[in-house]
Design an enzyme around this catalytic site. Structure first.
Site, PDB file in Angstrom:
ATOM      1  N   ASP A 130      38.660  39.873  47.277  1.00  0.00           N
ATOM      2  CA  ASP A 130      38.635  40.476  45.940  1.00  0.00           C
ATOM      3  C   ASP A 130      40.055  40.858  45.514  1.00  0.00           C
ATOM      4  O   ASP A 130      40.835  41.356  46.332  1.00  0.00           O
ATOM      5  CB  ASP A 130      37.767  41.739  46.008  1.00  0.00           C
ATOM      6  CG  ASP A 130      37.470  42.334  44.643  1.00  0.00           C
ATOM      7  OD1 ASP A 130      36.918  41.621  43.800  1.00  0.00           O
ATOM      8  OD2 ASP A 130      37.796  43.523  44.425  1.00  0.00           O
ATOM      9  N   GLU A 134      40.476  35.559  45.163  1.00  0.00           N
ATOM     10  CA  GLU A 134      40.399  35.762  43.708  1.00  0.00           C
ATOM     11  C   GLU A 134      41.802  36.199  43.304  1.00  0.00           C
ATOM     12  O   GLU A 134      42.220  37.321  43.578  1.00  0.00           O
ATOM     13  CB  GLU A 134      39.386  36.861  43.368  1.00  0.00           C
ATOM     14  CG  GLU A 134      39.239  37.057  41.870  1.00  0.00           C
ATOM     15  CD  GLU A 134      38.975  38.508  41.440  1.00  0.00           C
ATOM     16  OE1 GLU A 134      38.515  38.702  40.317  1.00  0.00           O
ATOM     17  OE2 GLU A 134      39.247  39.443  42.215  1.00  0.00           O
TER      18      GLU A 134
HETATM   19  C1  NOJ Z   1      36.824  41.521  40.951  1.00  0.00           C
HETATM   20  C2  NOJ Z   1      35.348  41.426  41.084  1.00  0.00           C
HETATM   21  O1  NOJ Z   1      34.944  40.099  40.905  1.00  0.00           O
HETATM   22  C3  NOJ Z   1      34.766  42.361  40.061  1.00  0.00           C
HETATM   23  O2  NOJ Z   1      33.382  42.219  39.943  1.00  0.00           O
HETATM   24  C4  NOJ Z   1      35.130  43.772  40.436  1.00  0.00           C
HETATM   25  O3  NOJ Z   1      34.670  44.667  39.449  1.00  0.00           O
HETATM   26  C5  NOJ Z   1      36.643  43.925  40.565  1.00  0.00           C
HETATM   27  N1  NOJ Z   1      37.235  42.848  41.303  1.00  0.00           N
HETATM   28  C6  NOJ Z   1      36.993  45.216  41.264  1.00  0.00           C
HETATM   29  O4  NOJ Z   1      36.665  45.151  42.626  1.00  0.00           O
END
Ligand code: NOJ
Length: 584
Positions: free
Chosen positions: A206, A264
Site C-alpha cells: 500500500d 501501489e
Molecule cells: C491506498 C488504498 O488502496 C486505499 O484504499 C487506502 O485508503 C489508502 N491507500 C490508505 O491506506
C-alpha cells in the site's frame, strides 16, 4: 527465470463485500472459502486480499490495530490458513495487502505514543512534532492529507492541555510511522515473516512510495491548490528503496518458493517508477497510467507503450488493471463523457472517480472490450471483484450508508469509494442476492441496488453472452493465443480508432470508434473471440474487440524492433504530465 506472476490473472477480493458466511452482513474469510470454486472456475491464478487484519475499520482495514491478527469480523488466523490451503489446493496463490505507511490510532504503539511524553521512544515510532505559532496552535507544516484537510492532528498532553501534533497522510485514524526508526523496520520484518510462514505468497504494498518523508518536513509551496497527493516532500524519498531491499531479501529467504511484492506507486515519471523495480526491490508496480485514460485509441496506446517501456527497462512484467476498490467501476467510467484532458498528479484518481451522466449500455460494451484488450497484453492482469459481473458504480447510496473517510472528511462534497464496494450479488432471487446466508437478519453493510439482481452470478453462469462468460472464455483462451512473456507488435491499421497488435499466435483488434471498422485488406485471420455481437473475419463493430488466431503477414514491427522502440520511448515517457510536479 519465469515466475508464477509473470502472466498471472489476479483477482482482487474486497473481503468485506465478497461473501458473508457468518450472517452479519459483512463478508468474511469463511465466505471467501465457500466460494473458492467459483474463482477457480473463473480461471484466475491468484487472489489479492484487501487488508483483513484487526482494524477499527475507519478506512476499512487500511487502518490496522494489530498486524498479527485477523479482524474478528472477518474470522481468525486459522480461517485465513484454511483459505490459503484451499486456494493452493486449487492452484491459486494468495497475496495479502501490506499497509506499512501508517497503522490505526488504536494500534498499541500509537496508544503508547499518545500516552508518552514528547521526545519519548514511544513517540519516536511516529512523526510527532511541536506545533507552530504561539502555544503551538498551528500544525508543524502546511501538508494536506490525501483524504482532504490537514495532514496533522493535535493530541492532548497528560495534563489535559493541547500537546504535539502527529502526521497522517490519510485519515487522522491512520498515523504515519517514522520509517527512519529501526524499531519500525524490525517490526515489519516480523510481520512479513509471520504471514509468509503461514503460506502467504506475496504482498501488495500500500502507498509504497509514501513510507519515508523528507526529514525536514518542509512546507509545500502548492498547498493552497488542494490535497496532498503531489506534495513530493511527502512521497518518493530516496531512502524508501532501502525498505524494499530489506523486504525482498526476506522474501528470497523462502526460496525455492518465490515470495512476491507488487507496489501501489504513484510517482510523476516512468523513470522514477523504475527505481522501485530494480533487481532487489519490488517485482512489479501497477500500471495506473492505463486505468486513468479516457476511452480513446491514442490514449490507450500511449499508456500501453509507456508501461511496456518501463517493463522493458526493468525486465519486470507489467501489472495491468482497470478496476480496484479506489476508483469508479469501468462499466460506469466508460459510459460517461470521455474528457481528453491530461490527468495531473492530484487528479489522477479523480479522473477515475468522476460523476455525471452514464450510459450503462455503452459502458458495458466498452468494459467488455477493455477486458479483452487487457487480457491480450503481456504481463499480469489484476481484476477487481464484481467487474466480471459487469457491476456498475453505485452512485445513489443513501448518505447515511456511506462510510468512506473521503466522503466523511469532505462533508459529502466527494462521494468517495463506497459505490465500487457494494456487496456482490450471487443469487438473483435470494435476500441480499445471496451475499449473506438465508435467514440473515442484518442487511449487507452497504445496500445493494435492485439492479444487481439481473447481474447476479447465477444469472450469468449459464448465459454465453454474459460478462461472466466472456471473462471465463477469455481467461481460458488467453495463454493459448497470446503466449506468456512474448512481446507485442503493433500493426498500423490505417484507421486511428482501430488498434491492433499481435503477440505469439494471436492478434487483438480493438475498435474505439462509434461505427464498425474493417480489418486491413489481406488479413486472413480466424476469429476466436469477440466482446460484442456481429464481429466477423472482416470487421469489428463499434466499441468492440476481437481476438484472432494468426498474425497478419507483412504488418507491424519485426521481433526485436518493439523492444528497441520501447527503450526509446522510455526516454521521453512520463506517467503523466503536469507543470505542478516538482521533480527531484
Ligand atoms: C491506498 C488504498 O488502496 C486505499 O484504499 C487506502 O485508503 C489508502 N491507500 C490508505 O491506506
Amino acid at each position: 527465470m519465469s515466475e508464477w506472476w509473470d502472466d498471472a490473472v489476479v483477482y482482487q477480493v474486497y473481503l468485506r463485500s465478497f461473501a458473508d458466511a457468518t450472517a452479519d452482513g459483512v463478508g468474511d474469510l469463511p465466505g471467501l472459502r465457500s466460494r473458492l470454486d467459483y474463482l477457480a472456475g473463473l480461471g484466475v491464478d491468484a487472489l489479492w486480499l484487501n487488508p483483513c487484519y484487526a482494524s477499527p475499520q475507519r478506512d476499512h482495514g487500511y487502518d490496522i490495530s494489530d498486524y498479527f491478527a485477523i479482524d474478528p469480523a472477518y474470522g481468525t488466523v486459522d480461517d485465513l490458513a484454511d483459505v490459503v490451503n484451499d486456494a493452493h489446493a486449487r492452484g491459486m496463490r494468495v497475496v495479502m495487502d501490506m499497509v506499512a505507511n501508517h497503522c490505526s490510532d488504536r494500534h498499541e504503539w500509537f496508544q503508547a505514543a499518545v500516552a508518552g511524553r514528547p521526545g519519548s521512544p514511544e513517540r519516536a515510532r511516529f512523526l510527532f512534532r511541536d506545533g507552530r505559532g504561539p502555544g503551538g496552535v498551528l500544525p508543524p507544516n502546511n501538508w494536506q492529507s490525501v483524504f482532504g484537510g490537514p495532514a496533522w492532528t493535535r493530541v492532548m498532553a497528560a495534563d489535559g492541555s493541547a500537546g504535539q501534533w502527529y502526521l497522517h497522510s490519510f485519515d487522522p485514524g491512520q498515523p504515519d510511522f517514522d520509517w527512519r526508526n529501526p524499531e519500525v523496520v524490525d517490526y515489519f520484518e516480523r510481520v512479513l515473516k509471520f504471514w509468509f510462514d503461514l503460506g502467504i505468497d506475496g504482498f501488495r504494498v500500500d502507498v509504497a512510495h509514501g513510507l519515508i518523508k523528507d526529514a525536514a518536513l518542509p512546507d509545500w509551496p502548492g498547498a493552497d491548490e488542494g490535497k496532498g497527493d503531489h506534495n513530493y516532500a511527502m512521497w518518493d524519498q530516496p531512502e524508501v528503496h532501502g525498505i524494499y531491499r530489506g523486504w525482498r531479501s526476506i522474501g528470497e529467504g523462502y526460496a525455492p518458493e518465490r515470495k512476491y511484492f507488487v507496489g501501489e506507486i504513484w510517482v510523476p515519471s516512468v523513470e522514477r517508477l523504475t527505481r522501485y523495480l530494480v533487481d532487489d526491490e519490488l517485482h512489479q508496480a501497477f500500471s495506473f497510467d492505463l486505468l486513468v485514460q479516457p476511452w480513446n485509441a491514442e490514449r490507450f496506446r500511449g499508456a500501453i507503450e509507456r508501461t511496456l517501456a518501463q517493463s522493458a527497462q526493468t525486465g519486470t512484467p507489467a501489472a495491468w488493471t482497470l478496476n480496484n476498490h479506489d476508483v469508479h467501476r469501468s462499466v460506469t467510467r466508460y459510459g460517461q463523457r470521455q474528457d481528453l484532458v491530461d490527468p495531473s498528479p492530484s487528479d489522477m484518481i479523480a479522473a477515475a472517480r468522476r460523476i455525471g451522466e452514464v450510459s450503462l449500455q455503452l459502458g458495458t460494451l466498452r468494459a467488455r472490450t477493455a477486458v479483452l484488450l487487457l487480457l491480450a497484453l503481456p504481463g499480469t492482469v489484476y481484476l477487481y471483484q464484481g467487474e466480471e459481473l459487469g457491476l456498475p458504480e453505485v452512485f445513489d447510496l443513501p448518505d447515511d450508508a456511506r462510510q468512506d473517510p473521503i466522503w466523511l472528511r469532505s462533508n459529502g462534497a466527494e462521494l468517495g469509494r463506497d459505490g465500487c464496494r457494494v456487496p456482490l450479488p450471487w443469487s438473483h432471487d435470494a435476500p441480499s442476492f445471496g451475499f449473506s446466508p438465508p435467514g440473515t437478519a442484518l442487511a449487507p453493510w452497504l445496500p445493494q441496488p435492485s439492479s444487481f439482481g439481473k447481474l447476479a452470478v447465477d444469472m450469468q453462469l449459464d448465459d454465453p453472452n454474459s460478462m461472466l462468460a466472456l471473462y471465463q472464455r477469455a481467461i481460458a483462451m488467453r495463454g493459448a493465443l497470446f503466449q506468456a512473456s512474448v512481446g507485442l507488435r503493433w500493426h498500423e491499421t490505417g484507421q486511428h480508432e482501430l488498434l491492433a497488435f499481435s503477440r505469439g499466435d494471436g492478434t487483438c483488434v480493438v475498435n474505439f470508434g462509434d461505427r464498425p471498422l474493417s480489418l486491413p485488406q489481406g488479413w486472413d485471420l480466424e476469429l476466436m473471440q469477440a466482446s460484442g455481437a456481429d464481429s466477423d473475419q472482416a470487421q469489428v463493430p463499434a466499441n468492440s474487440a476481437a481476438w484472432f488466431a494468426g498474425v497478419p503477414a507483412d504488418h507491424g514491427a519485426k521481433p526485436g524492433e518493439t523492444i528497441e522502440a520501447d527503450r526509446r520511448l522510455l526516454e521521453t515517457a512520463t506517467v503523466y504530465r503536469s507543470q505542478s510536479v516538482r521533480e527531484q
